[in-house]
Design a protein around this motif. Structure first.
Motif, PDB file in Angstrom:
ATOM      1  N   LEU A  12      -7.259 -15.841  33.716  1.00 23.95           N
ATOM      2  CA  LEU A  12      -7.806 -14.449  33.834  1.00 23.95           C
ATOM      3  C   LEU A  12      -7.251 -12.909  34.268  1.00 23.95           C
ATOM      4  O   LEU A  12      -7.297 -12.072  33.147  1.00 23.95           O
ATOM      5  N   ASP A  13      -6.072 -13.335  34.554  1.00 17.80           N
ATOM      6  CA  ASP A  13      -5.463 -11.737  35.339  1.00 17.80           C
ATOM      7  C   ASP A  13      -3.716 -12.423  33.897  1.00 17.80           C
ATOM      8  O   ASP A  13      -4.092 -10.979  33.981  1.00 17.80           O
ATOM      9  N   ILE A  14      -3.871 -13.071  33.449  1.00 19.89           N
ATOM     10  CA  ILE A  14      -2.661 -12.673  32.490  1.00 19.89           C
ATOM     11  C   ILE A  14      -3.726 -12.441  31.166  1.00 19.89           C
ATOM     12  O   ILE A  14      -3.223 -11.333  30.006  1.00 19.89           O
ATOM     13  N   SER A  15      -4.994 -12.820  30.733  1.00 14.26           N
ATOM     14  CA  SER A  15      -6.135 -12.481  29.411  1.00 14.26           C
ATOM     15  C   SER A  15      -5.720 -10.752  29.710  1.00 14.26           C
ATOM     16  O   SER A  15      -6.300 -10.171  28.419  1.00 14.26           O
ATOM     17  N   VAL A  16      -6.399  -9.961  30.646  1.00 18.06           N
ATOM     18  CA  VAL A  16      -6.015  -8.452  30.522  1.00 18.06           C
ATOM     19  C   VAL A  16      -4.796  -7.980  30.058  1.00 18.06           C
ATOM     20  O   VAL A  16      -5.256  -6.538  29.603  1.00 18.06           O
ATOM     21  N   ASN A  17      -3.277  -8.475  30.213  1.00 20.25           N
ATOM     22  CA  ASN A  17      -2.962  -8.320  29.535  1.00 20.25           C
ATOM     23  C   ASN A  17      -2.077  -8.536  28.054  1.00 20.25           C
ATOM     24  O   ASN A  17      -1.591  -7.795  27.110  1.00 20.25           O
ATOM     25  N   ILE A  18      -2.821  -9.732  27.919  1.00 15.13           N
ATOM     26  CA  ILE A  18      -2.684  -9.978  26.697  1.00 15.13           C
ATOM     27  C   ILE A  18      -3.577  -9.460  25.418  1.00 15.13           C
ATOM     28  O   ILE A  18      -2.938  -9.599  24.073  1.00 15.13           O
ATOM     29  N   ILE A  19      -4.816  -9.399  25.700  1.00 17.69           N
ATOM     30  CA  ILE A  19      -6.102  -8.530  24.722  1.00 17.69           C
ATOM     31  C   ILE A  19      -4.799  -7.407  24.089  1.00 17.69           C
ATOM     32  O   ILE A  19      -4.716  -7.387  22.695  1.00 17.69           O
ATOM     33  N   LEU A  50       7.280   3.317  18.402  1.00 16.52           N
ATOM     34  CA  LEU A  50       6.410   4.141  20.080  1.00 16.52           C
ATOM     35  C   LEU A  50       5.070   2.651  20.070  1.00 16.52           C
ATOM     36  O   LEU A  50       4.619   2.988  20.872  1.00 16.52           O
ATOM     37  N   HIS A  51       5.602   1.797  19.219  1.00 18.16           N
ATOM     38  CA  HIS A  51       4.531   0.693  19.270  1.00 18.16           C
ATOM     39  C   HIS A  51       5.645  -1.518  19.765  1.00 18.16           C
ATOM     40  O   HIS A  51       4.694  -1.401  20.795  1.00 18.16           O
ATOM     41  N   VAL A  52       6.469  -0.579  19.802  1.00 21.95           N
ATOM     42  CA  VAL A  52       7.509  -1.994  20.057  1.00 21.95           C
ATOM     43  C   VAL A  52       7.387  -1.536  21.622  1.00 21.95           C
ATOM     44  O   VAL A  52       7.835  -2.903  22.226  1.00 21.95           O
ATOM     45  N   ILE A  53       8.083  -0.653  22.420  1.00 23.73           N
ATOM     46  CA  ILE A  53       9.058  -0.390  23.820  1.00 23.73           C
ATOM     47  C   ILE A  53       7.346  -0.820  24.458  1.00 23.73           C
ATOM     48  O   ILE A  53       7.774  -1.963  25.107  1.00 23.73           O
ATOM     49  N   PRO A  54       6.041  -0.636  24.143  1.00 19.85           N
ATOM     50  CA  PRO A  54       5.202  -1.241  25.236  1.00 19.85           C
ATOM     51  C   PRO A  54       5.019  -1.905  25.310  1.00 19.85           C
ATOM     52  O   PRO A  54       4.131  -2.418  26.019  1.00 19.85           O
ATOM     53  N   PHE A  55       5.334  -2.859  24.202  1.00 11.63           N
ATOM     54  CA  PHE A  55       4.204  -3.783  23.379  1.00 11.63           C
ATOM     55  C   PHE A  55       5.212  -4.679  24.449  1.00 11.63           C
ATOM     56  O   PHE A  55       5.330  -5.876  25.078  1.00 11.63           O
ATOM     57  N   VAL A  56       6.727  -4.880  24.196  1.00 10.98           N
ATOM     58  CA  VAL A  56       8.002  -5.132  26.070  1.00 10.98           C
ATOM     59  C   VAL A  56       7.284  -4.523  26.723  1.00 10.98           C
ATOM     60  O   VAL A  56       7.493  -6.932  27.750  1.00 10.98           O
ATOM     61  N   GLY A  57       7.549  -4.156  26.929  1.00 10.86           N
ATOM     62  CA  GLY A  57       7.036  -3.287  28.343  1.00 10.86           C
ATOM     63  C   GLY A  57       6.066  -4.208  28.954  1.00 10.86           C
ATOM     64  O   GLY A  57       5.876  -5.035  29.864  1.00 10.86           O
ATOM     65  N   LEU A  58       4.635  -4.669  27.950  1.00 14.92           N
ATOM     66  CA  LEU A  58       3.263  -4.956  28.850  1.00 14.92           C
ATOM     67  C   LEU A  58       3.654  -5.874  28.771  1.00 14.92           C
ATOM     68  O   LEU A  58       3.480  -7.493  28.794  1.00 14.92           O
ATOM     69  N   TYR A  63       4.331 -11.405  32.120  1.00 16.31           N
ATOM     70  CA  TYR A  63       5.112 -12.248  32.714  1.00 16.31           C
ATOM     71  C   TYR A  63       5.855 -12.083  33.912  1.00 16.31           C
ATOM     72  O   TYR A  63       5.566 -13.791  35.155  1.00 16.31           O
ATOM     73  N   VAL A  64       5.747 -10.994  34.430  1.00 15.06           N
ATOM     74  CA  VAL A  64       6.113 -10.879  35.819  1.00 15.06           C
ATOM     75  C   VAL A  64       5.480 -11.327  36.941  1.00 15.06           C
ATOM     76  O   VAL A  64       4.685 -11.955  38.022  1.00 15.06           O
ATOM     77  N   ALA A  65       4.019 -10.452  36.649  1.00 16.67           N
ATOM     78  CA  ALA A  65       2.764 -11.161  37.304  1.00 16.67           C
ATOM     79  C   ALA A  65       2.307 -12.361  37.132  1.00 16.67           C
ATOM     80  O   ALA A  65       1.880 -13.392  37.848  1.00 16.67           O
ATOM     81  N   ALA A  66       2.828 -12.984  36.221  1.00 14.44           N
ATOM     82  CA  ALA A  66       2.133 -14.014  35.816  1.00 14.44           C
ATOM     83  C   ALA A  66       3.498 -15.573  37.083  1.00 14.44           C
ATOM     84  O   ALA A  66       2.197 -16.602  37.722  1.00 14.44           O
ATOM     85  N   HIS A  67       4.656 -14.763  37.047  1.00 14.43           N
ATOM     86  CA  HIS A  67       5.321 -15.554  37.691  1.00 14.43           C
ATOM     87  C   HIS A  67       4.758 -15.491  39.296  1.00 14.43           C
ATOM     88  O   HIS A  67       5.534 -16.756  40.274  1.00 14.43           O
ATOM     89  N   TYR A  68       4.977 -14.684  39.709  1.00 17.17           N
ATOM     90  CA  TYR A  68       4.714 -13.973  40.673  1.00 17.17           C
ATOM     91  C   TYR A  68       3.334 -14.031  41.613  1.00 17.17           C
ATOM     92  O   TYR A  68       2.505 -13.738  43.132  1.00 17.17           O
TER      93      TYR A  68
END
Length: 69
Positions: A12-19, A50-58, A63-68
């Motif tokens: 559920l936490d990851i899906s907030v960022n995957i969508i 302007l699309h790729v940089i936010p995608f990589v950041g997100l 990844y960091v949120a799911a790992h920790y």
């Protein structure tokens, strides 16, 4: 029995960022197929970044949120 790597709360936490990542990826592919701008390389690269940089950041944030978590 070992716990699953992706339990219900983590998914559920990851899906907030995957969508939003799916939405950004859709617009990147749409931009690559049909560009609304004139064929100027600098404008196209700027608009794409302007699309790729936010995608990589997100993706990194997800990844960091799911790992920790």
């Amino acid at each position: 029995m070992a716990d699953s790597v992706f339990d219900r709360e983590k998914l559920l936490d990851i899906s907030v960022n995957i969508i939003p990542m799916v939405i950004i990826a859709f617009f990147v592919f749409l931009f690559l197929l049909t560009s609304p701008y004139p064929p100027d390389f600098l404008i196209q690269v700027t608009a794409l970044m302007l699309h790729v940089i936010p995608f990589v950041g997100l993706a990194l944030l997800t990844y960091v949120a799911a790992h920790y978590i």
